[in-house]
Write an enzyme that holds these catalytic residues in place. Structure first.
Site, PDB file in Angstrom:
ATOM      1  N   GLY A  14       0.673  -1.249  -0.055  1.00 32.13           N
ATOM      2  CA  GLY A  14       0.025  -0.146   0.061  1.00 32.13           C
ATOM      3  C   GLY A  14       0.624   1.274   0.171  1.00 32.13           C
ATOM      4  O   GLY A  14       0.462   2.218   0.460  1.00 32.13           O
ATOM      5  N   LYS A  15       2.201   1.107  -0.389  1.00 30.10           N
ATOM      6  CA  LYS A  15       3.046   2.363  -0.529  1.00 30.10           C
ATOM      7  C   LYS A  15       2.584   3.475  -1.320  1.00 30.10           C
ATOM      8  O   LYS A  15       2.641   4.610  -0.904  1.00 30.10           O
ATOM      9  CB  LYS A  15       4.300   1.992  -1.014  1.00 30.10           C
ATOM     10  CG  LYS A  15       5.236   0.874  -0.103  1.00 30.10           C
ATOM     11  CD  LYS A  15       6.604   0.725  -0.589  1.00 30.10           C
ATOM     12  CE  LYS A  15       6.518   0.098  -1.966  1.00 30.10           C
ATOM     13  NZ  LYS A  15       6.370  -1.196  -2.097  1.00 30.10           N
ATOM     14  N   THR A  16       2.043   2.842  -2.422  1.00 30.76           N
ATOM     15  CA  THR A  16       1.709   4.037  -3.648  1.00 30.76           C
ATOM     16  C   THR A  16       0.308   4.778  -2.895  1.00 30.76           C
ATOM     17  O   THR A  16       0.218   5.809  -2.995  1.00 30.76           O
ATOM     18  CB  THR A  16       1.286   3.310  -4.878  1.00 30.76           C
ATOM     19  OG1 THR A  16       2.642   2.750  -5.292  1.00 30.76           O
ATOM     20  CG2 THR A  16       0.955   4.533  -5.988  1.00 30.76           C
ATOM     21  N   LYS A  32       9.137   8.758  -8.222  1.00 29.81           N
ATOM     22  CA  LYS A  32       9.221   7.537  -8.148  1.00 29.81           C
ATOM     23  C   LYS A  32      10.624   7.573  -9.040  1.00 29.81           C
ATOM     24  O   LYS A  32      10.626   7.278 -10.302  1.00 29.81           O
ATOM     25  CB  LYS A  32       8.297   6.338  -8.906  1.00 29.81           C
ATOM     26  CG  LYS A  32       8.341   5.051  -8.875  1.00 29.81           C
ATOM     27  CD  LYS A  32       7.639   4.209  -7.774  1.00 29.81           C
ATOM     28  CE  LYS A  32       8.097   3.060  -8.144  1.00 29.81           C
ATOM     29  NZ  LYS A  32       7.735   2.216  -6.883  1.00 29.81           N
ATOM     30  N   GLU A 119       9.051   7.540  -3.650  1.00 34.79           N
ATOM     31  CA  GLU A 119       8.423   5.997  -3.431  1.00 34.79           C
ATOM     32  C   GLU A 119       9.497   5.167  -3.984  1.00 34.79           C
ATOM     33  O   GLU A 119       9.834   5.029  -5.166  1.00 34.79           O
ATOM     34  CB  GLU A 119       7.172   5.903  -3.889  1.00 34.79           C
ATOM     35  CG  GLU A 119       6.669   4.584  -3.677  1.00 34.79           C
ATOM     36  CD  GLU A 119       5.414   4.050  -4.298  1.00 34.79           C
ATOM     37  OE1 GLU A 119       4.573   4.940  -4.876  1.00 34.79           O
ATOM     38  OE2 GLU A 119       5.338   2.550  -4.295  1.00 34.79           O
ATOM     39  N   ALA A 121      11.103   1.316  -4.623  1.00 34.89           N
ATOM     40  CA  ALA A 121      10.540  -0.144  -5.250  1.00 34.89           C
ATOM     41  C   ALA A 121      10.746  -1.169  -4.271  1.00 34.89           C
ATOM     42  O   ALA A 121      11.672  -1.436  -3.507  1.00 34.89           O
ATOM     43  CB  ALA A 121      11.330  -0.357  -6.605  1.00 34.89           C
TER      44      ALA A 121
HETATM   45  N1  LIG Z   1      -5.695   2.057   2.112  1.00 34.37           N
HETATM   46  C1  LIG Z   1      -6.244   1.332   0.991  1.00 34.37           C
HETATM   47  N2  LIG Z   1      -7.511   0.945   0.637  1.00 34.37           N
HETATM   48  C2  LIG Z   1      -7.784   0.475  -0.410  1.00 34.37           C
HETATM   49  N3  LIG Z   1      -7.040  -0.377  -1.314  1.00 34.37           N
HETATM   50  C3  LIG Z   1      -5.716  -0.180  -0.989  1.00 34.37           C
HETATM   51  C4  LIG Z   1      -5.242   0.516  -0.006  1.00 34.37           C
HETATM   52  N4  LIG Z   1      -3.791   0.684   0.256  1.00 34.37           N
HETATM   53  C5  LIG Z   1      -3.534  -0.202  -1.015  1.00 34.37           C
HETATM   54  N5  LIG Z   1      -4.705  -0.899  -1.505  1.00 34.37           N
HETATM   55  C6  LIG Z   1      -4.491  -1.582  -2.908  1.00 34.37           C
HETATM   56  O1  LIG Z   1      -3.626  -2.596  -2.574  1.00 34.37           O
HETATM   57  C7  LIG Z   1      -2.767  -2.841  -3.875  1.00 34.37           C
HETATM   58  C8  LIG Z   1      -1.529  -2.539  -3.363  1.00 34.37           C
HETATM   59  O2  LIG Z   1      -1.273  -1.281  -3.109  1.00 34.37           O
HETATM   60  P1  LIG Z   1      -0.045  -0.356  -3.437  1.00 34.37           P
HETATM   61  O3  LIG Z   1      -0.290   1.047  -2.883  1.00 34.37           O
HETATM   62  O4  LIG Z   1       0.034  -0.270  -5.073  1.00 34.37           O
HETATM   63  O5  LIG Z   1       1.057  -1.091  -2.896  1.00 34.37           O
HETATM   64  P2  LIG Z   1       2.712  -1.111  -3.130  1.00 34.37           P
HETATM   65  O6  LIG Z   1       2.991   0.400  -3.523  1.00 34.37           O
HETATM   66  O7  LIG Z   1       3.548  -1.080  -1.699  1.00 34.37           O
HETATM   67  O8  LIG Z   1       3.023  -1.815  -4.233  1.00 34.37           O
HETATM   68  C9  LIG Z   1      -3.435  -1.875  -4.851  1.00 34.37           C
HETATM   69  O9  LIG Z   1      -4.249  -2.653  -5.589  1.00 34.37           O
HETATM   70  C10 LIG Z   1      -4.169  -0.918  -4.155  1.00 34.37           C
HETATM   71  O10 LIG Z   1      -5.148  -0.109  -4.702  1.00 34.37           O
HETATM   72 MG   LIG Z   2       4.059   1.233  -5.445  1.00 32.40          MG
END
Ligand SMILES: Nc1ncnc2c1ncn2[C@@H]1O[C@H](COP(=O)(O)OP(=O)(O)O)[C@@H](O)[C@H]1O
Ligand SMILES: [Mg+2]
Length: 227
Positions: A14-16, A32, A119, A121
């Site tokens: 959920g980093k992004t 990024k 952010e 990787a």
């Molecule tokens: N707080 C949140 N609420 C709903 N969905 C989330 C949340 N955080 C992450 N997600 C979902 O989980 C998945 C991974 O999140 P992402 O932020 O892309 O992770 P990372 O950047 O760490 O790889 C994505 O599909 C994102 O939409």
């Molecule tokens: Mg990410």
């Protein structure tokens, strides 16, 4: 100064989503440095163009599917172009090798914005190159690092391990940002055993959109903790 590196206990944490929320909460730019899993000739042309123009006034449009594009959609923040975009959805070191690209860490220089969210990787020990781990790159930048972690089963060990790794490499850890359902004992245990500040917890949002994210960030984090 409001410049932070966002890392996580792994990929898909959920980093992004948190980075987008923080970017909106503190009015920061987003960068990024290395984006993998995206094929992009336009980006290569943009980077060549910017290298040849001292002060490029070209608005950068992030690539569809990239983390930067998600952040732009959620916040309207200024996006700084990635230093490297690689097609294979792998660790940067391997995605670069397969693309025949050499990542030069000296070219991964954070943009000079007063407020900036960077952010990384994947997780803290993801190799940027075969000679440089992500945590080592963060330490070179000497910027405070925010560790994103989930709240559920397994997070205590993952989070404490990541904290040790960051500290062992000389990173300044600003705090942990949790993502997921409330789990007061996991959160308190990590705070105590890791001797680390908990910045807040972003719940799982449904729907996840610009309004719900901005409201959840305001409700669960304090902008004053990110100065
Ligand atoms: N707080 C949140 N609420 C709903 N969905 C989330 C949340 N955080 C992450 N997600 C979902 O989980 C998945 C991974 O999140 P992402 O932020 O892309 O992770 P990372 O950047 O760490 O790889 C994505 O599909 C994102 O939409
Ligand atoms: Mg990410």
């Amino acid at each position: 100064m409001g410049r932070f590196v966002i890392t996580g206990t792994g990929t898909d944490i959920g980093k992004t989503v948190f980075a987008a929320g923080l970017t909106g909460l503190i009015g920061a730019d987003y960068w990024k440095p290395v984006q993998t899993g995206i094929s992009c000739d336009v980006h290569a042309r943009f980077m060549q163009l910017s290298r040849n123009v001292p002060a490029p006034d070209v608005p950068y449009l992030p690539q569809p599917g990239s983390d930067a594009e998600f952040v732009a959609r959620m916040t309207g923040a200024r996006i700084h172009p990635e230093a490297v975009i690689l097609p294979e959805p792998l660790s940067p070191h391997r995605a670069a090798e397969l693309a025949g690209v050499t990542i030069d860490p000296d070219e991964l220089v954070p943009p000079g914005a007063d407020r900036l969210v960077i952010e990384g990787a994947g997780g803290v020990l993801v190799p940027v190159t075969r000679d440089l781990l992500s945590a080592e790159l963060f330490a070179r930048w000497d910027l405070p690092v925010i560790l994103c972690a989930t709240t559920g089963l397994g997070t205590i060990s993952h989070t404490l391990t990541a904290l040790e790794s960051l500290r062992a490499r000389g990173c300044r850890v600003h705090g942990v940002a949790f993502i997921g359902d409330d789990n007061p004992d996991n959160i308190a245990t990590i705070a105590a055993l890791g001797a680390i500040r908990v910045l807040g917890r972003l719940p799982r949002l449904a729907p996840l959109d610009a309004d719900s994210l901005a409201a959840a960030m305001r409700a669960h984090f304090r902008a004053g903790d990110f100065q």
